[in-house]
Design an enzyme around this catalytic site. Sequence first.
Site, PDB file in Angstrom:
ATOM      1  N   GLY A 249       0.784  -1.219   0.000  1.00  0.00           N
ATOM      2  CA  GLY A 249       0.000   0.000   0.000  1.00  0.00           C
ATOM      3  C   GLY A 249       0.818   1.273   0.000  1.00  0.00           C
ATOM      4  CG  ASP A 250       3.492   4.338   1.439  1.00  0.00           C
ATOM      5  OD1 ASP A 250       3.978   4.931   0.459  1.00  0.00           O
ATOM      6  OD2 ASP A 250       3.176   4.931   2.478  1.00  0.00           O
ATOM      7  CG  ASP A 251       7.169   5.104  -1.035  1.00  0.00           C
ATOM      8  OD1 ASP A 251       6.309   5.433  -1.877  1.00  0.00           O
ATOM      9  OD2 ASP A 251       7.669   5.900  -0.226  1.00  0.00           O
ATOM     10  CB  THR A 282       3.057   0.527  -4.953  1.00  0.00           C
ATOM     11  OG1 THR A 282       2.649   1.366  -3.866  1.00  0.00           O
ATOM     12  CG2 THR A 282       3.975   1.342  -5.844  1.00  0.00           C
TER      13      THR A 282
END
Length: 463
Positions: A249-251, A282
Site C-alpha cells: 500500500g505504499d513505497d 503500488t
Amino acid sequence: MRRPSILVGVLFLALFCCSPWTVWSSTLCKRKNLERVRPHSVSITEFGAVGDGITLNTKAFQNAIFYLNSFADKGGAKLFVPAGRWLTGSFDLISHLTLWLDKDAVILGSTNSDDWPVVDPLPSYGRGRELPGGRHKSLIYGHNLTDVVITGNNGTIDGQGSIWWSRFQNNTLDYTRPHLVELMNSIGVLISNLTFLNSPFWNIHPVYCSQVRVQNVTILAPHTSPNTDGIDPDSSDDVCIEDCYISTGDDLIAIKSGWDEYGIAYGRPSTNIVIRRLVGKTQTSGIAIGSEMSGGVSEVHAEDIHFYDSYNAIRIKTSRGRGGYVRNIYISNMTLVNIEYAITFNGLYGEHPDDAYDPNALPVIEKITIKDVIGENIKQAGILEGIEGDNFVNICLSNISLNVRSSFPWNCSYVKGYSDMVHPEACEPLMERLFPEHCSDCYYLSNHQQSSNNQRGAWFLSW
C-alpha cells in the site's frame, strides 16, 4: 514490447563513462551461497511452542533465543520454525543466529497491541514517525547485532496488520505502528527466501546498519493498507536488494536517512545501495528516496526494474527544512506498464516532526541519472518540481521511450540538466545536450570512493 537495442545500450554505456558503478554494483551483489552453516540447532517446539494459530508463543521464542545465546561464540546457532501457525508478540534476535522457517511455517503477529512493547523513538527522527513519543517495537527486532540471518524455504511472516490499519485510519493509535522486521545498529544482515504479509507499518527496516542483503523475498499487503512500505534502508550503508517481488500500500523501496533537524544532527547517511531485478506494483511509488533524507542519500544504483499498475515509478521527496542531500543516483533498464507518473521529483513534500526545524535548511539534489527506460500506457512522463532558490541540478535523462497519454508529458520547475534520446521530448530545463564530460562530472566515483566501495563489497563475497 521491445527492449532498447544492444547497440544503443553499449553506446550509452560508453557515453556515460560509468564503469566504476558497474564494477561496484556487481561486486557488492555478487551471487554466492548465502546460507550460514550453524553448528547448533533447535526447534521452537522444544521450548513449548504450539503452532495452532491460537496459542501465544512469545515466551517460547524468547526462551529459545536466550538458550541459543550461549552458542554465539561457538559458531552461532539456528532456530528452526517448523510447519504450523506460530502466534507471537515481539521478540529479539541475537548475534550469530539464523532464524529459519519451513515452507509451511507462518509466524503470526499478535493482534493484541500489548504484545508489541513501546520503545524509544529513533534519534534521527526525534519522535515516532506517526505520533510524538515512542513507537511499538517490531515483531522481529534486533539491535547492536553481528551476523544475523532470517531465511527459510519460503516460509511466511504475517503481521496481521488490519487491526493496526483500522486504528490508524480511525485516529485511535497511541503510538506509532510497528514494523514486521527492524534491525538497528547491526552489521552483516541477510534476509532471504521468505514471504512477508500484512505488516502493520513498514515491512523490513534496517536502520543504522551496514552490510545488509535482502534477496528473494515476496512482500504483500493490500493496496489500501496505509504506509506498508516494502523495504526501507534507513541511515544504512552497503545494502543489496535483489530478486524481490513487492506489492503493498505504499513505497516498494524507500531509502531514508532521518527527519529534519534530528536527521541533520544524527548525520548518518544512506549510501552504497544496490537494487536489482525488482518487480512490483503500488498505489504510491516503486522506488522512493525520502521524504526523510536529512542525513543524506548517495551512491544508489538500481537496474532491471519492472513496475506495473502503479502511481509513481521513481520519486524523490523532500522539502525546505530537510537539509541533507540526494546525489549520485543511477537508475537504468526499467520497464513500466500502466503507470501514472514515470518520474516525480517533489520539492514541496511537507510534514515536519515539530516546529523546531530550520526552514532555511535546504536539501541538495544533484547528479541523478535515469536511462534505458521503456513504458507503455503512461499518463505523464514526469513531474519534476524543485524548490525555488534551490534548483535540483545535473539531472540526466537518456534513452527513454514512453507511450504517454497526456498532451503535456512533462511539468518541470526549478530543475536543470541534460537529456538525449528522450521521447516524448524532455522539458526545456532538461534539454541541454549530453556529452561525455557531463556524465563524468555527474557520476564518476573518485579513486578513493571506488577503493572504499571494493573493500566494503568484499564482505558480501565471504557469504
